[in-house]
Design a protein around this motif. Structure first.
Motif, PDB file in Angstrom:
ATOM      1  N   HIS A   1       0.861  -1.182   0.000  1.00  0.00           N
ATOM      2  CA  HIS A   1       0.000   0.000   0.000  1.00  0.00           C
ATOM      3  C   HIS A   1       0.898   1.233   0.000  1.00  0.00           C
ATOM      4  CE1 HIS A   1       1.062   0.192   4.225  1.00  0.00           C
ATOM      5  NE2 HIS A   1       0.469  -0.959   4.471  1.00  0.00           N
ATOM      6  N   GLU A   2       0.293   2.400   0.099  1.00  0.00           N
ATOM      7  CA  GLU A   2       1.041   3.649  -0.011  1.00  0.00           C
ATOM      8  C   GLU A   2       2.113   3.768   1.075  1.00  0.00           C
ATOM      9  OE1 GLU A   2       2.660   7.021  -1.250  1.00  0.00           O
ATOM     10  OE2 GLU A   2       1.224   5.811  -2.396  1.00  0.00           O
ATOM     11  N   GLY A   3       1.886   3.147   2.246  1.00  0.00           N
ATOM     12  CA  GLY A   3       2.921   3.161   3.278  1.00  0.00           C
ATOM     13  C   GLY A   3       4.196   2.518   2.787  1.00  0.00           C
ATOM     14  N   HIS A   4       4.071   1.330   2.182  1.00  0.00           N
ATOM     15  CA  HIS A   4       5.246   0.665   1.630  1.00  0.00           C
ATOM     16  C   HIS A   4       5.885   1.500   0.518  1.00  0.00           C
ATOM     17  CE1 HIS A   4       2.725  -2.877   2.985  1.00  0.00           C
ATOM     18  NE2 HIS A   4       3.854  -3.116   3.608  1.00  0.00           N
ATOM     19  N   LEU A   5       5.039   2.044  -0.348  1.00  0.00           N
ATOM     20  CA  LEU A   5       5.561   2.791  -1.495  1.00  0.00           C
ATOM     21  C   LEU A   5       6.294   4.053  -1.043  1.00  0.00           C
ATOM     22  CD1 LEU A   5       2.621   2.399  -4.042  1.00  0.00           C
ATOM     23  CD2 LEU A   5       4.570   0.876  -3.604  1.00  0.00           C
TER      24      LEU A   5
ATOM     25  N   ASP B   1       1.713  -6.302  -6.626  1.00  0.00           N
ATOM     26  CA  ASP B   1       2.797  -5.607  -5.930  1.00  0.00           C
ATOM     27  C   ASP B   1       3.902  -5.208  -6.905  1.00  0.00           C
ATOM     28  OD1 ASP B   1       1.442  -5.952  -3.553  1.00  0.00           O
ATOM     29  OD2 ASP B   1       2.579  -7.725  -2.956  1.00  0.00           O
ATOM     30  N   ALA B   2       4.282  -6.125  -7.785  1.00  0.00           N
ATOM     31  CA  ALA B   2       5.313  -5.820  -8.780  1.00  0.00           C
ATOM     32  C   ALA B   2       4.865  -4.672  -9.681  1.00  0.00           C
ATOM     33  CB  ALA B   2       5.630  -7.060  -9.604  1.00  0.00           C
ATOM     34  N   GLY B   3       3.574  -4.659 -10.007  1.00  0.00           N
ATOM     35  CA  GLY B   3       3.037  -3.581 -10.826  1.00  0.00           C
ATOM     36  C   GLY B   3       3.104  -2.233 -10.148  1.00  0.00           C
ATOM     37  N   LYS B   4       2.984  -2.199  -8.832  1.00  0.00           N
ATOM     38  CA  LYS B   4       3.075  -0.939  -8.092  1.00  0.00           C
ATOM     39  C   LYS B   4       4.525  -0.455  -7.977  1.00  0.00           C
ATOM     40  CE  LYS B   4      -1.025  -1.912  -5.277  1.00  0.00           C
ATOM     41  NZ  LYS B   4      -1.538  -2.243  -3.922  1.00  0.00           N
TER      42      LYS B   4
END
Length: 303
Positions: free
Chosen positions: A36-40, A80-83
């Motif tokens: 999610h945005e936290g990881h990103l 996830d890979a796409g993000k």
């Protein structure tokens, strides 16, 4: 555009060796996926400080107390890979269980002290699993920097202590919690909330920020925490596991505001366990607290 995926330690180290020959500075972000945005936000922070960024994706069975929880944990590698690809992450390391824990694996890393109490009291063995897998990931990647979110504040302390005690040559970089506009800390667990629970969920953060403001204003800590506990239950949470003030530096229990501090909480909303923490601000900076509730300000990088 896609991010390269490797699944073995040998492949990982071959890539790292190539980068080292280039003189690259390498960062790692350990995750269990369901990004999610936290990881990103951790990826973006890493890209500012390193030449190459590795994101790891491994749903670690050793940190789950409940087999049902492990089975239900979302596996979303393709998404996830796409993000990650548009951000410019350089590698996704996604080993399977046998690669991480081959036959005969017999080592557990335990970090005493900072693992006591808080989540450590309610999730027996969880932090042993975290410390073990993170130690392996730091050694496997050989990274210079590792990025972790502050939402899992106790985990951050455990990882920092573990790396220091084992002389792993890496800098642990904390990154602030990322919140929804209504204050809810981002977590992979949030997807489990029903629409009604999602309406209630932000009241956990609200109770914490209000409590931090009152403590900074001089109201006795025990009085404030008792009121915040009641407010969380009245908001619709079914159970509060803990709500404590701890020292920001070493997680020592605190009963008066005599040094930098954090309020930490774990509470159940239906079948979902949510955690959060906020700084207890000084009187001079308390006017900035409402802004901190909604700005990009983490974990589950939760490992």
């Amino acid at each position: 555009m896609s991010v390269p995926i490797v699944r073995t330690v040998a492949e990982l180290r071959a890539n790292v060796a190539d980068w080292r020959r280039e003189g690259s500075r390498i960062a790692v972000i350990p995750t269990m996926g369901a990004l999610h945005e936290g990881h990103l936000s951790l990826v973006r922070a890493a890209l500012e400080k390193a030449d190459r960024v590795i994101v790891t994706l491994f749903v670690n069975p050793k940190q789950f107390n409940n087999a049902g929880d492990l089975a239900a944990y979302p596996r979303t590698e393709e998404a996830d890979a796409g993000k990650l690809a548009p951000l410019g992450a350089h590698l996704l390391y996604a080993p399977d269980v046998h690669e991480m824990y081959p036959n005969g694996f017999a080592t557990t890393v335990t970090v005493s002290g900072v693992s006591d109490g808080l989540c450590g009291a309610f999730r027996r063995g969880h932090f042993d699993g975290v410390a073990t897998v993170v130690a392996k990931l730091l050694l496997q990647t050989g990274a210079d920097l590792a990025f972790f979110g502050e939402k899992d504040f106790q985990q951050l302390h455990i990882v920092r202590r573990m790396a220091k005690d084992l002389d792993i040559p890496i800098d642990i970089v904390p990154c602030p919690t990322v919140r929804e506009l209504d204050g809810l800390a981002l977590s992979s667990r949030n997807v489990r909330l029903s629409p009604r629970e999602r309406e209630v969920a932000p009241k956990l953060a609200s109770a914490l920020f209000n409590a931090a403001e009152r403590i900074a204003g001089g109201v006795p800590v025990d009085e404030v925490l008792a009121g915040a506990w009641s407010a969380i239950i009245e908001a619709g949470y079914s159970r509060v596991e803990y709500l404590e003030m701890r020292a920001d530096e070493d997680l020592a229990p605190m009963h008066e505001l005599d040094r930098p501090a954090r309020l930490l909480v774990a509470a159940w909303l239906g079948e979902t366990r949510l955690i959060d923490n906020v700084k207890v601000l000084s009187r001079t900076s308390i006017d900035n607290a409402p802004g901190e509730r909604t700005k990009l300000s983490v974990t589950d990088a939760t490992i």
